[in-house]
Motif scaffolding. Structure first.
Motif, PDB file in Angstrom:
ATOM      1  N   GLU A  39       0.870  -1.172   0.000  1.00 43.63           N
ATOM      2  CA  GLU A  39       0.000   0.000   0.000  1.00 43.63           C
ATOM      3  C   GLU A  39       0.915   1.232   0.000  1.00 43.63           C
ATOM      4  O   GLU A  39       1.073   1.894   1.017  1.00 43.63           O
ATOM      5  CB  GLU A  39      -0.906  -0.027   1.216  1.00 43.63           C
ATOM      6  CG  GLU A  39      -1.866  -1.199   1.213  1.00 43.63           C
ATOM      7  CD  GLU A  39      -2.709  -1.289   2.482  1.00 43.63           C
ATOM      8  OE1 GLU A  39      -2.418  -0.591   3.472  1.00 43.63           O
ATOM      9  OE2 GLU A  39      -3.650  -2.061   2.475  1.00 43.63           O
ATOM     10  N   VAL A  40       1.514   1.501  -1.142  1.00 46.04           N
ATOM     11  CA  VAL A  40       2.594   2.495  -1.223  1.00 46.04           C
ATOM     12  C   VAL A  40       2.148   3.927  -0.983  1.00 46.04           C
ATOM     13  O   VAL A  40       2.938   4.750  -0.544  1.00 46.04           O
ATOM     14  CB  VAL A  40       3.365   2.409  -2.562  1.00 46.04           C
ATOM     15  CG1 VAL A  40       4.117   1.115  -2.669  1.00 46.04           C
ATOM     16  CG2 VAL A  40       2.432   2.610  -3.745  1.00 46.04           C
ATOM     17  N   ASN A  41       0.916   4.255  -1.253  1.00 48.26           N
ATOM     18  CA  ASN A  41       0.471   5.637  -1.083  1.00 48.26           C
ATOM     19  C   ASN A  41      -0.184   5.893   0.269  1.00 48.26           C
ATOM     20  O   ASN A  41      -0.660   6.992   0.519  1.00 48.26           O
ATOM     21  CB  ASN A  41      -0.470   6.035  -2.220  1.00 48.26           C
ATOM     22  CG  ASN A  41       0.263   6.096  -3.538  1.00 48.26           C
ATOM     23  OD1 ASN A  41       1.401   6.546  -3.610  1.00 48.26           O
ATOM     24  ND2 ASN A  41      -0.367   5.617  -4.589  1.00 48.26           N
ATOM     25  N   THR A  42      -0.241   4.868   1.108  1.00 57.85           N
ATOM     26  CA  THR A  42      -0.835   5.062   2.435  1.00 57.85           C
ATOM     27  C   THR A  42       0.120   4.556   3.514  1.00 57.85           C
ATOM     28  O   THR A  42       1.009   5.276   3.936  1.00 57.85           O
ATOM     29  CB  THR A  42      -2.207   4.373   2.538  1.00 57.85           C
ATOM     30  OG1 THR A  42      -2.071   2.985   2.197  1.00 57.85           O
ATOM     31  CG2 THR A  42      -3.228   5.004   1.618  1.00 57.85           C
ATOM     32  N   ASN A  85      12.503   2.322   1.795  1.00 63.15           N
ATOM     33  CA  ASN A  85      11.825   3.538   1.330  1.00 63.15           C
ATOM     34  C   ASN A  85      11.576   4.516   2.478  1.00 63.15           C
ATOM     35  O   ASN A  85      10.647   5.321   2.431  1.00 63.15           O
ATOM     36  CB  ASN A  85      10.487   3.160   0.684  1.00 63.15           C
ATOM     37  CG  ASN A  85      10.667   2.274  -0.517  1.00 63.15           C
ATOM     38  OD1 ASN A  85      10.985   2.746  -1.590  1.00 63.15           O
ATOM     39  ND2 ASN A  85      10.497   0.978  -0.328  1.00 63.15           N
ATOM     40  N   ARG A  88      11.054   8.364   1.902  1.00 64.78           N
ATOM     41  CA  ARG A  88       9.755   8.651   1.262  1.00 64.78           C
ATOM     42  C   ARG A  88       8.621   8.582   2.272  1.00 64.78           C
ATOM     43  O   ARG A  88       7.756   9.462   2.317  1.00 64.78           O
ATOM     44  CB  ARG A  88       9.509   7.658   0.132  1.00 64.78           C
ATOM     45  CG  ARG A  88       8.192   7.852  -0.576  1.00 64.78           C
ATOM     46  CD  ARG A  88       8.068   6.837  -1.732  1.00 64.78           C
ATOM     47  NE  ARG A  88       6.823   6.991  -2.416  1.00 64.78           N
ATOM     48  CZ  ARG A  88       5.705   6.363  -2.074  1.00 64.78           C
ATOM     49  NH1 ARG A  88       5.698   5.525  -1.070  1.00 64.78           N
ATOM     50  NH2 ARG A  88       4.599   6.552  -2.757  1.00 64.78           N
ATOM     51  N   TYR A  89       8.605   7.525   3.084  1.00 66.50           N
ATOM     52  CA  TYR A  89       7.520   7.376   4.061  1.00 66.50           C
ATOM     53  C   TYR A  89       7.587   8.438   5.156  1.00 66.50           C
ATOM     54  O   TYR A  89       6.557   8.930   5.608  1.00 66.50           O
ATOM     55  CB  TYR A  89       7.498   5.963   4.643  1.00 66.50           C
ATOM     56  CG  TYR A  89       6.893   4.982   3.676  1.00 66.50           C
ATOM     57  CD1 TYR A  89       5.549   5.057   3.344  1.00 66.50           C
ATOM     58  CD2 TYR A  89       7.664   4.010   3.061  1.00 66.50           C
ATOM     59  CE1 TYR A  89       4.978   4.187   2.431  1.00 66.50           C
ATOM     60  CE2 TYR A  89       7.102   3.138   2.151  1.00 66.50           C
ATOM     61  CZ  TYR A  89       5.756   3.228   1.832  1.00 66.50           C
ATOM     62  OH  TYR A  89       5.195   2.378   0.913  1.00 66.50           O
ATOM     63  N   MET A  92       5.965  11.440   4.174  1.00 68.40           N
ATOM     64  CA  MET A  92       4.499  11.279   4.225  1.00 68.40           C
ATOM     65  C   MET A  92       4.002  11.295   5.677  1.00 68.40           C
ATOM     66  O   MET A  92       2.803  11.171   5.922  1.00 68.40           O
ATOM     67  CB  MET A  92       4.102   9.950   3.565  1.00 68.40           C
ATOM     68  CG  MET A  92       4.371   9.898   2.084  1.00 68.40           C
ATOM     69  SD  MET A  92       4.155   8.236   1.365  1.00 68.40           S
ATOM     70  CE  MET A  92       2.475   7.845   1.791  1.00 68.40           C
TER      71      MET A  92
END
Length: 100
Positions: A39-42, A85, A88-89, A92
């Motif tokens: 679930e890369v975008n969350t 990653n 990146r996370y 976010m």
């Protein structure tokens, strides 16, 4: 259990990974949950790609093929993916892997 695995002509956990890979590549659900997506975008959580044939009994089946629990496997994959990653996370707002 596959007959070649029973006869000890094939490694049981290698068979499980291969079986799932073939099913996922054919667009089908998998038995063991060895092939994951994220679930890369969350949350970045690992989830079985294409779903599972029998989620209620997956751990029983995994045990027969010398695999650990699905929860432990997904947590390992989630943690590994997060570390790869991390920057990146963190951008976010996710400061640690979201485990099951």
């Amino acid at each position: 259990m596959d007959k070649e695995v029973k006869k000890m002509n094939a490694n049981s956990n290698n068979y499980a990974y291969l079986y799932d890979r073939v099913k996922v590549n054919a667009g089908e659900k998998q038995l063991f949950g060895t092939q994951v997506t994220y679930e890369v975008n969350t949350t970045g959580c690992a989830i079985p790609k294409n779903g599972l044939v029998d989620s209620a009994n997956v751990d029983k089946l995994r045990k027969e093929y010398n695999l650990g629990s699905l929860r432990d496997y997904l947590n390992l994959m989630t943690s590994t993916h997060y570390e790869m990653n991390k920057e990146r996370y963190q951008k976010m707002g996710i400061e640690k892997p979201n485990l099951y």
